[in-house]
Motif scaffolding. Structure first.
Motif, PDB file in Angstrom:
ATOM      1  N   LYS A 113       0.751   3.443  -1.068  1.00 46.41           N
ATOM      2  CA  LYS A 113       1.345   4.191  -1.896  1.00 46.41           C
ATOM      3  C   LYS A 113       1.104   3.515  -3.508  1.00 46.41           C
ATOM      4  O   LYS A 113       0.816   4.189  -4.576  1.00 46.41           O
ATOM      5  CB  LYS A 113       2.823   4.393  -2.032  1.00 46.41           C
ATOM      6  N   ILE A 114       1.239   1.951  -3.601  1.00 48.66           N
ATOM      7  CA  ILE A 114       0.905   1.499  -4.882  1.00 48.66           C
ATOM      8  C   ILE A 114      -0.610   1.520  -5.425  1.00 48.66           C
ATOM      9  O   ILE A 114      -0.731   2.035  -6.602  1.00 48.66           O
ATOM     10  CB  ILE A 114       1.295  -0.047  -4.621  1.00 48.66           C
ATOM     11  N   ILE A 115      -1.341   1.460  -4.168  1.00 47.75           N
ATOM     12  CA  ILE A 115      -2.841   1.716  -4.722  1.00 47.75           C
ATOM     13  C   ILE A 115      -2.966   3.060  -5.185  1.00 47.75           C
ATOM     14  O   ILE A 115      -3.651   3.621  -6.214  1.00 47.75           O
ATOM     15  CB  ILE A 115      -3.606   1.227  -3.640  1.00 47.75           C
ATOM     16  N   LYS A 116      -2.637   4.020  -4.452  1.00 44.06           N
ATOM     17  CA  LYS A 116      -2.908   5.420  -4.746  1.00 44.06           C
ATOM     18  C   LYS A 116      -2.280   5.611  -6.208  1.00 44.06           C
ATOM     19  O   LYS A 116      -2.857   6.292  -7.069  1.00 44.06           O
ATOM     20  CB  LYS A 116      -2.065   6.393  -3.764  1.00 44.06           C
ATOM     21  N   LYS A 117      -0.954   5.324  -6.604  1.00 48.60           N
ATOM     22  CA  LYS A 117      -0.480   5.467  -7.874  1.00 48.60           C
ATOM     23  C   LYS A 117      -1.126   4.619  -8.891  1.00 48.60           C
ATOM     24  O   LYS A 117      -1.479   5.275 -10.010  1.00 48.60           O
ATOM     25  CB  LYS A 117       1.039   4.766  -7.655  1.00 48.60           C
ATOM     26  N   ILE A 118      -1.673   3.455  -8.675  1.00 41.78           N
ATOM     27  CA  ILE A 118      -2.460   2.965  -9.645  1.00 41.78           C
ATOM     28  C   ILE A 118      -3.569   3.595  -9.809  1.00 41.78           C
ATOM     29  O   ILE A 118      -4.396   3.571 -11.113  1.00 41.78           O
ATOM     30  CB  ILE A 118      -2.706   1.304  -9.056  1.00 41.78           C
TER      31      ILE A 118
END
Length: 100
Positions: A90-95
């Motif tokens: 989720k963090i990678i997707k958001k970044i």
């Protein structure tokens, strides 16, 4: 640059360098269980007791303060009950979305 830092925008000196704050909202019992598993697997029971006593006398207050002051001032909140893999995804997707 990614920075694992619990105070986000609340640190006056650091906030000018922060573009986006992510808060992983993990229930205190889950955070404590994960910490014990991670840090105490090869320690004796007395060290575990000392760590838990410290948590009860001081550490818990800090966790509660983060929920009260850091979480509402974060840009993105992730459910800390998710698996590590899902949190990271989720963090990678958001970044990636932010970088577009």
């Amino acid at each position: 640059m990614l920075l694992d830092y619990p105070f986000a925008y609340k640190n006056e000196r650091a906030k000018q360098y922060i573009d986006y704050a992510i808060f992983i909202d993990t229930p205190l019992d889950v955070a404590m269980a994960r910490r014990i598993i991670r840090n105490m697997s090869n320690k004796n029971v007395d060290l575990l007791k000392d760590d838990l006593n410290y948590y009860l006398s001081k550490g818990r207050v800090a966790y509660l303060e983060m929920i009260k002051t850091i979480k509402p001032n974060s840009d993105f909140i992730i459910d800390g009950n998710l698996s590590t893999h899902d949190i990271v995804s989720k963090i990678i997707k958001k970044i990636k979305v932010l970088g577009e």
